[in-house]
Design a protein around this motif. Structure first.
Motif, PDB file in Angstrom:
ATOM      1  N   PHE A  11      -0.736  18.660   1.772  1.00  0.00           N
ATOM      2  CA  PHE A  11       0.576  18.207   2.231  1.00  0.00           C
ATOM      3  C   PHE A  11       1.608  19.312   2.106  1.00  0.00           C
ATOM      4  CE2 PHE A  11      -0.828  13.746   1.355  1.00  0.00           C
ATOM      5  CZ  PHE A  11      -0.705  13.317   2.656  1.00  0.00           C
ATOM      6  N   SER A  12       1.671  19.941   0.946  1.00  0.00           N
ATOM      7  CA  SER A  12       2.743  20.905   0.710  1.00  0.00           C
ATOM      8  C   SER A  12       2.559  22.194   1.489  1.00  0.00           C
ATOM      9  CB  SER A  12       2.873  21.201  -0.785  1.00  0.00           C
ATOM     10  OG  SER A  12       1.699  21.793  -1.277  1.00  0.00           O
ATOM     11  N   PRO A  17       5.181  20.903   6.149  1.00  0.00           N
ATOM     12  CA  PRO A  17       5.942  21.873   6.951  1.00  0.00           C
ATOM     13  C   PRO A  17       5.804  21.659   8.461  1.00  0.00           C
ATOM     14  CG  PRO A  17       4.861  22.996   5.145  1.00  0.00           C
ATOM     15  CD  PRO A  17       4.347  21.592   5.151  1.00  0.00           C
ATOM     16  N   ALA A  18       4.614  21.292   8.915  1.00  0.00           N
ATOM     17  CA  ALA A  18       4.422  21.052  10.357  1.00  0.00           C
ATOM     18  C   ALA A  18       5.196  19.821  10.811  1.00  0.00           C
ATOM     19  CB  ALA A  18       2.936  20.887  10.668  1.00  0.00           C
ATOM     20  N   GLN A  19       5.214  18.791   9.990  1.00  0.00           N
ATOM     21  CA  GLN A  19       5.938  17.579  10.367  1.00  0.00           C
ATOM     22  C   GLN A  19       7.447  17.797  10.321  1.00  0.00           C
ATOM     23  OE1 GLN A  19       4.041  14.702   7.758  1.00  0.00           O
ATOM     24  NE2 GLN A  19       2.914  13.874   9.499  1.00  0.00           N
ATOM     25  N   ILE A  20       7.928  18.552   9.364  1.00  0.00           N
ATOM     26  CA  ILE A  20       9.366  18.860   9.304  1.00  0.00           C
ATOM     27  C   ILE A  20       9.753  19.687  10.524  1.00  0.00           C
ATOM     28  CG2 ILE A  20      11.147  20.119   8.030  1.00  0.00           C
ATOM     29  CD1 ILE A  20      10.415  17.421   6.822  1.00  0.00           C
ATOM     30  N   LEU A  35      15.023  20.891   0.799  1.00  0.00           N
ATOM     31  CA  LEU A  35      15.574  19.642   0.259  1.00  0.00           C
ATOM     32  C   LEU A  35      14.468  18.652  -0.086  1.00  0.00           C
ATOM     33  CD1 LEU A  35      18.608  19.083   2.661  1.00  0.00           C
ATOM     34  CD2 LEU A  35      18.704  19.678   0.238  1.00  0.00           C
ATOM     35  N   LEU A  36      13.480  18.588   0.763  1.00  0.00           N
ATOM     36  CA  LEU A  36      12.371  17.669   0.540  1.00  0.00           C
ATOM     37  C   LEU A  36      11.579  18.049  -0.711  1.00  0.00           C
ATOM     38  CD1 LEU A  36      11.189  15.249   2.159  1.00  0.00           C
ATOM     39  CD2 LEU A  36       9.531  16.857   3.056  1.00  0.00           C
ATOM     40  N   PHE A  37      11.213  19.322  -0.826  1.00  0.00           N
ATOM     41  CA  PHE A  37      10.448  19.758  -1.987  1.00  0.00           C
ATOM     42  C   PHE A  37      11.266  19.696  -3.268  1.00  0.00           C
ATOM     43  CE2 PHE A  37       7.426  22.419   0.829  1.00  0.00           C
ATOM     44  CZ  PHE A  37       6.607  21.321   1.008  1.00  0.00           C
ATOM     45  N   ALA A  38      12.566  19.951  -3.185  1.00  0.00           N
ATOM     46  CA  ALA A  38      13.427  19.843  -4.369  1.00  0.00           C
ATOM     47  C   ALA A  38      13.488  18.396  -4.852  1.00  0.00           C
ATOM     48  CB  ALA A  38      14.823  20.365  -4.061  1.00  0.00           C
ATOM     49  N   ILE A 136      12.345   9.523   2.507  1.00  0.00           N
ATOM     50  CA  ILE A 136      12.056   8.377   1.638  1.00  0.00           C
ATOM     51  C   ILE A 136      10.547   8.250   1.424  1.00  0.00           C
ATOM     52  CG2 ILE A 136      12.109   5.844   1.542  1.00  0.00           C
ATOM     53  CD1 ILE A 136      14.871   6.089   3.001  1.00  0.00           C
ATOM     54  N   MET A 137       9.774   8.405   2.479  1.00  0.00           N
ATOM     55  CA  MET A 137       8.315   8.318   2.351  1.00  0.00           C
ATOM     56  C   MET A 137       7.772   9.426   1.438  1.00  0.00           C
ATOM     57  SD  MET A 137       6.998   5.803   3.924  1.00  0.00           S
ATOM     58  CE  MET A 137       8.248   4.584   4.125  1.00  0.00           C
ATOM     59  N   TYR A 138       8.300  10.624   1.588  1.00  0.00           N
ATOM     60  CA  TYR A 138       7.850  11.733   0.752  1.00  0.00           C
ATOM     61  C   TYR A 138       8.206  11.482  -0.715  1.00  0.00           C
ATOM     62  CZ  TYR A 138       7.104  16.418  -1.022  1.00  0.00           C
ATOM     63  OH  TYR A 138       6.664  17.487  -1.764  1.00  0.00           O
ATOM     64  N   THR A 139       9.406  10.961  -0.955  1.00  0.00           N
ATOM     65  CA  THR A 139       9.817  10.668  -2.319  1.00  0.00           C
ATOM     66  C   THR A 139       8.934   9.576  -2.923  1.00  0.00           C
ATOM     67  OG1 THR A 139      12.077  11.304  -1.752  1.00  0.00           O
ATOM     68  CG2 THR A 139      11.785  10.038  -3.767  1.00  0.00           C
ATOM     69  N   LEU A 140       8.615   8.559  -2.139  1.00  0.00           N
ATOM     70  CA  LEU A 140       7.694   7.519  -2.621  1.00  0.00           C
ATOM     71  C   LEU A 140       6.310   8.090  -2.905  1.00  0.00           C
ATOM     72  CD1 LEU A 140       8.633   4.475  -0.368  1.00  0.00           C
ATOM     73  CD2 LEU A 140       9.034   4.721  -2.819  1.00  0.00           C
ATOM     74  N   MET A 141       5.886   9.046  -2.091  1.00  0.00           N
ATOM     75  CA  MET A 141       4.601   9.690  -2.348  1.00  0.00           C
ATOM     76  C   MET A 141       4.626  10.423  -3.687  1.00  0.00           C
ATOM     77  SD  MET A 141       2.542  12.666  -0.289  1.00  0.00           S
ATOM     78  CE  MET A 141       3.533  13.959  -0.982  1.00  0.00           C
TER      79      MET A 141
END
Length: 173
Positions: A11-12, A17-20, A35-38, A136-141
């Motif tokens: 994922f990381s 990165p491809a989805q972003i 921001l997502l990884f932070a 939100i989905m990434y944070t839940l993951m």
């Protein structure tokens, strides 16, 4: 546990990165990816010690760690589908020749159409709402991953004799 660690790595490095990039475009990809990884780092920093304390004190008929591992794993798998649904598929642009004019045609999943010009590059309009859902989905993951991994680390310490904990911790991770 290896499977979750491997999927987190994929994922990381590749998928997120491809989805972003598909959500935001090339210009602001680094900002939104950062921001997502932070946010994931903050979730892990805050949640891991709290989950560790909770799993040390949890009493259930399935044990101290097993319910957290099960919940984390099931939620992790479900959230993966949410992440996939909230981000468009990477676009494929194909160069077509029509009456000596070079135009491009993009094949894409249903949803907002990308802006294609006379190049082979497709650019999606910025969709911050899609990014918010993905965020939100990434944070839940990350929350689900913390549930499973923190409990797993405690389980290794629970079932391993003290003189072998260092060896087992490195080989079971």
């Amino acid at each position: 546990m290896f499977g979750m660690a491997f999927s987190s790595y994929l994922f990381s490095v590749a998928m997120v990165p491809a989805q972003i990039r598909a959500l935001i475009g090339d210009e602001d990809k680094s900002l939104y990816l950062g921001l997502l990884f932070a946010s994931g780092g903050v979730v892990a920093l805050v949640l891991s010690p709290l989950l560790g304390m909770y799993s040390d004190r949890l009493q259930s008929r399935y044990g101290k760690r097993t319910p957290l591992i099960a919940i984390g794993t099931v939620v992790f798998c479900a959230v993966i589908f949410g992440m996939a649904a909230s981000a468009p598929l990477p676009k494929q642009c194909n160069q077509l020749n029509a009456t000596h004019n070079s135009t491009s045609s993009c094949y894409h999943a249903p949803g907002p159409k990308p802006l294609c010009h006379n190049t082979t590059k497709c650019v999606l309009p910025k969709k911050i709402t899609n990014y918010a859902v993905y965020f939100i989905m990434y944070t839940l993951m990350e929350v689900a991953y913390a549930f499973a991994t923190v409990a797993w680390n405690g389980l290794v310490a629970d079932i391993t004799p003290e003189h072998l904990r260092g060896t087992h911790s490195t080989t079971m991770q």
